[in-house]
Scaffold this motif. Structure first.
Motif, short mmCIF file in Angstrom:
data_model
loop_
_atom_site.label_atom_id
_atom_site.label_comp_id
_atom_site.label_asym_id
_atom_site.label_seq_id
_atom_site.Cartn_x
_atom_site.Cartn_y
_atom_site.Cartn_z
N SER A 169 0.83 -1.20 0.00
CA SER A 169 0.00 0.00 0.00
C SER A 169 0.87 1.25 0.00
O SER A 169 2.10 1.18 0.03
CB SER A 169 -0.93 0.02 1.22
N THR A 170 0.18 2.39 0.02
CA THR A 170 0.82 3.70 -0.04
C THR A 170 1.12 4.24 1.35
O THR A 170 0.28 4.18 2.24
CB THR A 170 -0.11 4.68 -0.78
N MET A 171 2.32 4.79 1.51
CA MET A 171 2.73 5.47 2.74
C MET A 171 2.92 6.95 2.42
O MET A 171 3.25 7.32 1.29
CB MET A 171 4.01 4.86 3.31
N ARG A 172 2.74 7.81 3.40
CA ARG A 172 2.76 9.24 3.10
C ARG A 172 3.91 9.97 3.81
O ARG A 172 4.29 9.66 4.93
CB ARG A 172 1.42 9.89 3.44
N ILE A 173 4.45 10.97 3.08
CA ILE A 173 5.34 11.99 3.65
C ILE A 173 4.63 13.34 3.53
O ILE A 173 4.42 14.03 4.50
CB ILE A 173 6.71 12.01 2.96
N THR A 174 4.31 13.75 2.31
CA THR A 174 3.50 14.95 1.99
C THR A 174 4.02 16.21 2.66
O THR A 174 3.26 16.97 3.24
CB THR A 174 2.01 14.73 2.34
N VAL A 175 5.32 16.45 2.55
CA VAL A 175 5.92 17.68 3.06
C VAL A 175 6.34 18.58 1.90
O VAL A 175 5.90 19.73 1.81
CB VAL A 175 7.12 17.39 3.98
N HIS A 176 7.17 18.08 1.00
CA HIS A 176 7.59 18.88 -0.16
C HIS A 176 6.46 19.06 -1.16
O HIS A 176 6.46 20.02 -1.93
CB HIS A 176 8.78 18.20 -0.85
N HIS A 177 5.51 18.11 -1.16
CA HIS A 177 4.37 18.16 -2.08
C HIS A 177 3.30 17.23 -1.53
O HIS A 177 3.61 16.27 -0.82
CB HIS A 177 4.81 17.71 -3.49
N ILE A 178 2.03 17.49 -1.84
CA ILE A 178 0.96 16.67 -1.28
C ILE A 178 1.02 15.23 -1.79
O ILE A 178 0.48 14.33 -1.14
CB ILE A 178 -0.43 17.26 -1.59
N PHE A 179 1.68 15.00 -2.93
CA PHE A 179 1.79 13.64 -3.45
C PHE A 179 3.18 13.04 -3.21
O PHE A 179 3.57 12.11 -3.92
CB PHE A 179 1.45 13.60 -4.94
N GLU A 180 3.89 13.54 -2.23
CA GLU A 180 5.18 12.95 -1.84
C GLU A 180 4.87 11.69 -1.01
O GLU A 180 4.56 11.76 0.17
CB GLU A 180 5.99 13.94 -1.01
N ARG A 181 4.96 10.53 -1.69
CA ARG A 181 4.50 9.29 -1.07
C ARG A 181 5.47 8.15 -1.37
O ARG A 181 6.33 8.26 -2.23
CB ARG A 181 3.09 8.95 -1.59
N ARG A 182 5.29 7.05 -0.65
CA ARG A 182 6.19 5.92 -0.76
C ARG A 182 5.37 4.62 -0.78
O ARG A 182 4.15 4.64 -0.67
CB ARG A 182 7.18 5.90 0.41
N VAL A 183 6.06 3.48 -0.84
CA VAL A 183 5.42 2.17 -0.95
C VAL A 183 5.85 1.29 0.22
O VAL A 183 7.04 1.22 0.55
CB VAL A 183 5.79 1.49 -2.28
N GLY A 184 4.87 0.63 0.83
CA GLY A 184 5.15 -0.33 1.89
C GLY A 184 4.57 -1.70 1.54
O GLY A 184 3.59 -1.80 0.78
N ILE A 185 5.17 -2.75 2.11
CA ILE A 185 4.69 -4.12 1.94
C ILE A 185 4.66 -4.78 3.31
O ILE A 185 5.64 -4.68 4.07
CB ILE A 185 5.59 -4.94 0.99
N TRP A 186 3.54 -5.46 3.64
CA TRP A 186 3.38 -6.08 4.95
C TRP A 186 2.83 -7.50 4.82
O TRP A 186 2.11 -7.82 3.86
CB TRP A 186 2.40 -5.26 5.81
N PRO A 187 3.14 -8.35 5.80
CA PRO A 187 2.52 -9.68 5.83
C PRO A 187 1.01 -9.56 5.96
O PRO A 187 0.49 -8.66 6.64
CB PRO A 187 3.13 -10.32 7.08
N ALA A 188 0.30 -10.45 5.31
CA ALA A 188 -1.17 -10.41 5.30
C ALA A 188 -1.68 -11.84 5.25
O ALA A 188 -0.92 -12.81 5.30
CB ALA A 188 -1.68 -9.59 4.12
N GLY A 189 -3.00 -11.98 5.16
CA GLY A 189 -3.56 -13.31 5.05
C GLY A 189 -5.04 -13.36 5.37
O GLY A 189 -5.69 -12.33 5.61
N PHE A 190 -5.57 -14.56 5.36
CA PHE A 190 -6.95 -14.84 5.72
C PHE A 190 -6.91 -15.83 6.89
O PHE A 190 -6.25 -16.87 6.80
CB PHE A 190 -7.70 -15.46 4.55
N ASP A 191 -7.60 -15.51 7.98
CA ASP A 191 -7.57 -16.42 9.11
C ASP A 191 -8.55 -17.59 8.87
O ASP A 191 -9.17 -17.71 7.81
CB ASP A 191 -7.81 -15.69 10.43
N SER A 192 -8.68 -18.45 9.86
CA SER A 192 -9.50 -19.66 9.71
C SER A 192 -10.98 -19.35 9.52
O SER A 192 -11.74 -20.21 9.05
CB SER A 192 -9.31 -20.58 10.92
#
Length: 569
Positions: free
Chosen positions: A278-301
């Motif tokens: 998903s998208t991560m935000r900085i938004t200091v130099h510009h409102i669209f100053e953003r980055r990318v993150g990846i996290w573990p996910a899944g579906f439980d039982s």
């Protein structure tokens, strides 16, 4: 000190934001130079991951989620926003992205994505924004979801798989997800969800899991810390009817070094493990100053979709097998050693002291006063520690070169370590590097033992900027005692607005921060909010109609405390 050279194949971890270029925005977009990548679509194509972020001039590939390489493309509209990619049963990867009317958005496909110009045009169905293509593997039918507004719902249409054009003429669009901020606190459009106004409903992504359709969407705005992904479910059809899932938002990261976890994609690795980007935000130099993150996910039982953003910008170990328990196996192996440690600099720009490089806030930074080579930062970690990894986050202070490629587009620096501040050993030597890595992460294999001091020297800054660091983040093992277990001493659900709950807990001596954990079941505390040096928090992100369970854990450089007993509200 043993600073052995590191073979990249031995490195098993990455640290958010992920370690890619984040290309500078093109000239004319802003008076200030800034970097941008957001709205990531990730797929696994025959064991290789392909990552498509917005306005990046191309896309990235990786075989391990750790090291990424860039693929330029002159065929795809890679300067458009919200690119979407999906792998269909015919063996093709399909690509589309956003266009404003009257332009119709193109759909491309390729079986050879390792070549940036291997894509062929398939169709141009209509104008849309934030698209998502989905092939129902149960039926072979194809659907398109789109929407990015606070005035209309997220919508879906069916496409003809042979032509990739709408099956209905005239066009029939199905209204699927409406904003509901009075009931859904996570959709409230303000920092910390503080304002009940119409949210942006955007960034669709669909997954089919065990005959249930999971239509994911982002809200309330990419510009704020509570940008998140939530999910609606249907057991009937890819066009619904849908109901709001009980666990929402499933991807949520309002605290920590860099906030935000909205508008992304859910995918599997070759072992069957699920991930969410998903998208991560900085938004200091510009409102669209953003980055990318990846996290573990899944579906439980029970089929509940989740994303583990707890310690979501600490190093994440990439598995080489299937997880048995994703929550246990993705608990941090190393803790942050550098938070608010003593730090000195060669010199500092007014308003940007060196302390801002260790305050765990990507939106503040130390800067040198000029562009001269040789400026340095030096940290005192207070005790001898073992260092396992380092993330060095650059801030674009007074950059004046809108470079997207070229000889000067790289960072050059060195990291030295010492036990006594007298004898120094080089841990990282990138003084001749030609890579542009504004969030450079380095794992040390083996770890560097018995370190107290770290010194970073800067030789060249991409974009012609001054040396500027928003985060010197050292990870490892300090040997100190972890905090004792906190206790929740107050929990009040707002009677007039049950989307809100206020919590407070006992302070833990030596704790640098706390994770507030909550969920719809005492065994499903899937959501978390990291706070530093405070012992209270007001959450405004709840579903007004549900009962929740809450707990708190403390942490420091020595480890993580046991969780408090849960409370129900």
């Amino acid at each position: 000190l043993n600073c052995a050279s590191v073979d990249a194949s031995e490195c098993l971890s990455f640290c958010n934001p992920i370690n890619i270029e984040y290309r500078f925005a093109p000239p004319g977009k802003s008076e200030t130079c800034f970097r941008e990548a957001a709205d990531p679509s990730v797929i696994n194509f025959h064991g290789t991951f392909y990552l498509f972020p917005s306005v990046s001039g191309g896309y990235y590939y990786s075989v391990d989620l750790v090291s990424w390489s860039f693929i330029p493309s002159k065929v795809l509209p890679t300067e458009d926003y919200a690119p979407d990619v999906r792998l269909f049963k015919d063996g093709f990867i399909y690509f589309t992205a956003s266009r404003h009317p009257p332009d119709h958005c193109p759909i491309f496909r390729s079986k050879n994505p390792e070549h940036g110009d291997s894509w062929e045009l398939v169709s141009q169905p209509m104008p849309y924004w934030d698209p998502n293509l989905f092939e129902d593997t149960e039926t072979g039918r194809v659907f398109l979801y789109h929407g990015c507004t606070n005035k209309r719902p997220l919508r879906g249409i069916e496409l003809n798989p042979a032509t990739m054009l709408p099956i209905d003429d005239p066009l029939v669009e199905h209204d699927l997800i409406f904003g509901n901020p009075k009931q859904h606190g996570w959709e409230r459009l303000a920092e910390n969800n503080e304002d009940v106004v119409n949210p942006y409903i955007e960034g669709a992504w669909m997954d089919l899991y065990q005959k249930k359709y999971y239509l994911q969407y982002a809200s309330p705005s990419t510009l704020i810390n509570v940008y998140s992904d939530a999910v609606y479910e249907s057991t009937t059809s890819p066009l619904g009817p849908f109901h709001c899932a009980l666990h929402n938002p499933f991807s949520f990261k309002p605290g920590g070094f860099m906030t935000g976890a909205g508008h992304g994609s859910t995918f599997q690795d070759q072992y069957g493990n699920w991930w969410h980007s998903s998208t991560m935000r900085i938004t200091v130099h510009h409102i669209f100053e953003r980055r990318v993150g990846i996290w573990p996910a899944g579906f439980d039982s029970d089929g509940v979709l989740f994303c583990n953003t707890r310690f979501g910008d600490y190093p994440i170990q990439v598995p080489r097998t299937r997880w048995n328990d994703v929550w246990i196996e993705t608990t941090p192996r190393w803790m942050l050693l550098s938070y608010k440690k003593s730090v000195e600099a060669s010199a500092s720009l007014d308003g940007h002291p060196p302390s801002l490089s260790v305050d765990e806030n990507c939106r503040t930074w130390w800067s040198a006063p000029d562009r001269k080579e040789g400026h340095w930062l030096k940290l005192d970690l207070d005790r001898l520690v073992n260092i396992h990894a380092c993330q060095l986050n650059f801030a674009e202070q007074d950059c004046d070169q809108y470079l997207r490629e070229g000889e000067a587009l790289f960072h050059r620096y060195t990291m030295e370590v010492s036990s006594d501040e007298t004898s120094w050993t080089t841990a990282i030597d990138k003084s001749q590097s030609n890579l542009d890595r504004p969030h450079d992460f380095q794992e040390f294999v083996p770890e560097i033992r018995s370190v107290r001091f770290c010194r970073f020297s800067f030789h060249h800054i991409a974009g012609g900027g001054k040396p500027a660091i928003s985060g010197v983040r050292i990870f490892g093992c300090s040997g100190e005692d972890k905090p004792v277990k906190p206790l929740i001493i107050s929990s009040e659900r707002d009677v007039e607005d049950p989307c809100i709950v206020s919590l407070s807990w006992t302070p833990c001596p030596g704790a640098s921060g706390y994770n507030v954990l909550w969920g719809i079941d005492p065994g499903k505390l899937y959501s978390s909010w990291m706070v530093l040096e405070v012992t209270s928090l007001t959450l405004r992100c709840l579903n007004a109609n549900l009962t929740y369970y809450f707990a708190v854990e403390a942490f420091n450089a020595g480890g993580i405390s046991p969780r408090s007993p849960t409370v129900m509200k």
